[in-house]
Design a protein around this motif. Structure first.
Motif, PDB file in Angstrom:
ATOM      1  N   LEU A  15       0.888  -1.108  -0.176  1.00 49.10           N
ATOM      2  CA  LEU A  15      -0.117  -0.268  -0.095  1.00 49.10           C
ATOM      3  C   LEU A  15       0.832   1.211  -0.057  1.00 49.10           C
ATOM      4  O   LEU A  15       1.660   1.674   1.002  1.00 49.10           O
ATOM      5  CB  LEU A  15      -0.876  -0.059   1.119  1.00 49.10           C
ATOM      6  CG  LEU A  15      -2.179   1.057   1.266  1.00 49.10           C
ATOM      7  CD1 LEU A  15      -3.232   0.783   0.086  1.00 49.10           C
ATOM      8  CD2 LEU A  15      -2.826   1.062   2.359  1.00 49.10           C
ATOM      9  N   ALA A  16       1.005   2.004  -0.953  1.00 50.37           N
ATOM     10  CA  ALA A  16       1.612   3.089  -1.176  1.00 50.37           C
ATOM     11  C   ALA A  16       0.781   4.374  -0.973  1.00 50.37           C
ATOM     12  O   ALA A  16      -0.410   4.323  -1.307  1.00 50.37           O
ATOM     13  CB  ALA A  16       2.382   3.418  -2.422  1.00 50.37           C
ATOM     14  N   ARG A  17       1.482   5.737  -0.446  1.00 46.02           N
ATOM     15  CA  ARG A  17       0.676   6.697  -0.355  1.00 46.02           C
ATOM     16  C   ARG A  17       1.051   8.085  -1.280  1.00 46.02           C
ATOM     17  O   ARG A  17       2.168   7.862  -1.481  1.00 46.02           O
ATOM     18  CB  ARG A  17       0.874   7.198   1.153  1.00 46.02           C
ATOM     19  CG  ARG A  17      -0.102   8.532   1.288  1.00 46.02           C
ATOM     20  CD  ARG A  17       0.231   8.752   2.914  1.00 46.02           C
ATOM     21  NE  ARG A  17       1.374   9.416   2.961  1.00 46.02           N
ATOM     22  CZ  ARG A  17       2.474   8.701   3.956  1.00 46.02           C
ATOM     23  NH1 ARG A  17       2.231   7.393   4.311  1.00 46.02           N
ATOM     24  NH2 ARG A  17       3.712   9.066   3.825  1.00 46.02           N
ATOM     25  N   VAL A  18       0.158   8.668  -1.861  1.00 53.64           N
ATOM     26  CA  VAL A  18       0.524   9.676  -2.573  1.00 53.64           C
ATOM     27  C   VAL A  18       1.442  10.752  -1.933  1.00 53.64           C
ATOM     28  O   VAL A  18       0.690  11.229  -1.117  1.00 53.64           O
ATOM     29  CB  VAL A  18      -0.667  10.228  -3.585  1.00 53.64           C
ATOM     30  CG1 VAL A  18      -0.456  11.367  -4.498  1.00 53.64           C
ATOM     31  CG2 VAL A  18      -1.170   9.206  -4.202  1.00 53.64           C
ATOM     32  N   ILE A  19       2.398  11.138  -2.367  1.00 53.80           N
ATOM     33  CA  ILE A  19       3.074  12.271  -1.694  1.00 53.80           C
ATOM     34  C   ILE A  19       3.070  13.602  -2.673  1.00 53.80           C
ATOM     35  O   ILE A  19       3.020  14.596  -2.003  1.00 53.80           O
ATOM     36  CB  ILE A  19       4.844  11.688  -1.527  1.00 53.80           C
ATOM     37  CG1 ILE A  19       4.976  10.515  -1.007  1.00 53.80           C
ATOM     38  CG2 ILE A  19       5.520  12.904  -1.040  1.00 53.80           C
ATOM     39  CD1 ILE A  19       4.699  10.510   0.688  1.00 53.80           C
ATOM     40  N   PHE A  33       5.072   8.256  -4.878  1.00 56.69           N
ATOM     41  CA  PHE A  33       4.544   7.448  -3.867  1.00 56.69           C
ATOM     42  C   PHE A  33       5.295   7.289  -2.883  1.00 56.69           C
ATOM     43  O   PHE A  33       6.512   7.218  -3.050  1.00 56.69           O
ATOM     44  CB  PHE A  33       3.816   6.096  -4.337  1.00 56.69           C
ATOM     45  CG  PHE A  33       2.718   6.250  -5.234  1.00 56.69           C
ATOM     46  CD1 PHE A  33       1.387   6.180  -4.790  1.00 56.69           C
ATOM     47  CD2 PHE A  33       3.112   6.422  -6.753  1.00 56.69           C
ATOM     48  CE1 PHE A  33       0.408   6.134  -5.814  1.00 56.69           C
ATOM     49  CE2 PHE A  33       2.095   6.246  -7.676  1.00 56.69           C
ATOM     50  CZ  PHE A  33       0.662   6.197  -7.359  1.00 56.69           C
ATOM     51  N   GLY A  35       5.474   6.215   2.001  1.00 55.69           N
ATOM     52  CA  GLY A  35       4.839   5.454   2.990  1.00 55.69           C
ATOM     53  C   GLY A  35       5.445   4.182   3.228  1.00 55.69           C
ATOM     54  O   GLY A  35       6.321   3.651   2.881  1.00 55.69           O
ATOM     55  N   GLU A  78      10.981   6.492  -2.320  1.00 53.74           N
ATOM     56  CA  GLU A  78       9.854   7.073  -3.052  1.00 53.74           C
ATOM     57  C   GLU A  78       9.811   6.497  -4.182  1.00 53.74           C
ATOM     58  O   GLU A  78      10.721   6.311  -4.818  1.00 53.74           O
ATOM     59  CB  GLU A  78       9.941   8.580  -3.150  1.00 53.74           C
ATOM     60  CG  GLU A  78       9.760   9.226  -1.804  1.00 53.74           C
ATOM     61  CD  GLU A  78       9.966  10.742  -1.905  1.00 53.74           C
ATOM     62  OE1 GLU A  78       9.663  11.501  -0.935  1.00 53.74           O
ATOM     63  OE2 GLU A  78      10.282  11.374  -3.025  1.00 53.74           O
ATOM     64  N   PRO A 101      -2.563  14.242  -2.573  1.00 54.07           N
ATOM     65  CA  PRO A 101      -1.557  13.841  -1.441  1.00 54.07           C
ATOM     66  C   PRO A 101      -2.376  13.281  -0.253  1.00 54.07           C
ATOM     67  O   PRO A 101      -3.325  13.818   0.085  1.00 54.07           O
ATOM     68  CB  PRO A 101      -0.905  15.055  -1.082  1.00 54.07           C
ATOM     69  CG  PRO A 101      -0.820  15.858  -2.365  1.00 54.07           C
ATOM     70  CD  PRO A 101      -2.094  15.775  -2.827  1.00 54.07           C
ATOM     71  N   GLY A 102      -1.697  12.032  -0.032  1.00 54.17           N
ATOM     72  CA  GLY A 102      -2.536  11.301   1.099  1.00 54.17           C
ATOM     73  C   GLY A 102      -3.355  10.333   0.591  1.00 54.17           C
ATOM     74  O   GLY A 102      -3.743   9.025   1.386  1.00 54.17           O
ATOM     75  N   ASP A 103      -3.772  10.022  -0.699  1.00 54.38           N
ATOM     76  CA  ASP A 103      -4.368   9.031  -1.099  1.00 54.38           C
ATOM     77  C   ASP A 103      -3.681   7.646  -1.052  1.00 54.38           C
ATOM     78  O   ASP A 103      -2.341   7.953  -1.243  1.00 54.38           O
ATOM     79  CB  ASP A 103      -5.079   9.087  -2.326  1.00 54.38           C
ATOM     80  CG  ASP A 103      -6.288  10.435  -2.516  1.00 54.38           C
ATOM     81  OD1 ASP A 103      -6.489  10.900  -1.541  1.00 54.38           O
ATOM     82  OD2 ASP A 103      -6.284  10.801  -3.745  1.00 54.38           O
ATOM     83  N   THR A 104      -4.268   6.797  -1.204  1.00 53.18           N
ATOM     84  CA  THR A 104      -3.522   5.230  -1.311  1.00 53.18           C
ATOM     85  C   THR A 104      -3.599   4.457  -2.120  1.00 53.18           C
ATOM     86  O   THR A 104      -4.844   4.701  -2.705  1.00 53.18           O
ATOM     87  CB  THR A 104      -3.627   4.710   0.134  1.00 53.18           C
ATOM     88  OG1 THR A 104      -5.116   4.081   0.458  1.00 53.18           O
ATOM     89  CG2 THR A 104      -3.206   5.379   1.554  1.00 53.18           C
TER      90      THR A 104
END
Length: 262
Positions: A15-19, A33, A35, A78, A101-104
């Motif tokens: 699971l990666a998070r949008v940076i 991405f 996280g 990243e 940003p924050g979306d996964t």
């Protein structure tokens, strides 16, 4: 039809998070991405590393889409992926356009199978905007001063991107739909010496270019990495179902005439 075997991939989704998100061209968005889900992620020797993204499709469903790893920064943890976006078409493009940003996003990978041959006299990289990430990653591996010819078909000048390499770079953009680059390649003046060729993108275009390289240019099979990323008129699911038939027809095109270095 890549030349190297595909390595085994981790089947447990990460699971990666949008940076961050940047608009590179009117039809391409870059998402970085990060996280904890990227802990332990690593790419290897290939320049066409890819991941299998699990794109939300409503009703708790996902659609799997394959995307090239544009860059992996192991120090920062990243992962950079570039998305081709054409309005509301498909699943991945609209997701990228709406991402914040924050979306996964879940994904599997990486896989891969190509890297430029360091012994080649020159290099040929052919594709469309969906292939620019892999082309860009490959350009970074071209030895200093070695000629590398990049031929890309794009919708128009706004879709062109600046490219860089330690090699001696020659870039030719063709503006038109899928297949418009075939005529360009057929009339292109090739340098002397053995080539390492990377031909990826729309499946029918790849098939035509591959046949030209093997039959008309008499380039050995093992010097060419050729594969369709997508196929005009087919969904990604439809293309995956059709790919075995495409492979059969592509081999049929050249079975009697394609040379080898045996």
């Amino acid at each position: 039809m890549a030349d190297a075997p595909r390595p085994a991939r981790n089947r447990t989704p990460r699971l990666a998070r949008v940076i961050s998100k940047d608009q590179l061209t009117p039809h391409m968005i870059r998402i970085v991405f990060g996280g904890e889900g990227l802990d332990g992620f690593a790419v290897g020797e290939f320049t066409d590393h890819y991941v299998k993204l699990k794109i939300p499709a409503g009703d708790d469903q996902t659609r799997t889409r394959t995307y090239t790893v544009r860059e992996w920064d192991a120090t920062r943890g990243e992962l950079t992926i570039d998305f081709v976006v054409h309005g509301d078409e498909g699943f991945a493009g609209p997701w990228a356009a709406a991402a914040q940003p924050g979306d996964t996003l879940a994904f599997n990978g990486p896989g891969g199978g190509y890297t430029p041959d360091p012994e080649a006299a020159w290099h040929l990289l052919v594709g469309d905007p969906s292939v620019i990430p892999a082309i860009s990653a490959s350009l970074a591996r071209i030895p200093a001063g070695v000629p590398v010819h990049v031929l890309i078909e794009a919708d128009g000048p706004d879709d062109e991107q600046a490219l860089a390499t330690p090699g001696d770079l020659h870039v030719n953009y063709t503006h038109g739909g899928p297949g418009s680059i075939v005529e360009t390649i057929e009339s292109y003046t090739f340098p002397d010496g053995p080539v390492s060729a990377f031909v990826h993108g729309e499946a029918s275009t790849v098939r035509a270019v591959r046949k030209h390289l093997l039959v008309d240019r008499e380039i050995p099979r093992e010097a060419i990495s050729a594969s369709g990323y997508w196929k005009l008129t087919l969904t990604d699911e439809g293309w995956r179902e059709n790919k075995a038939e495409w492979n059969r027809l592509a081999e049929q095109d050249v079975a009697a005439v394609a040379p080898s270095r045996d």
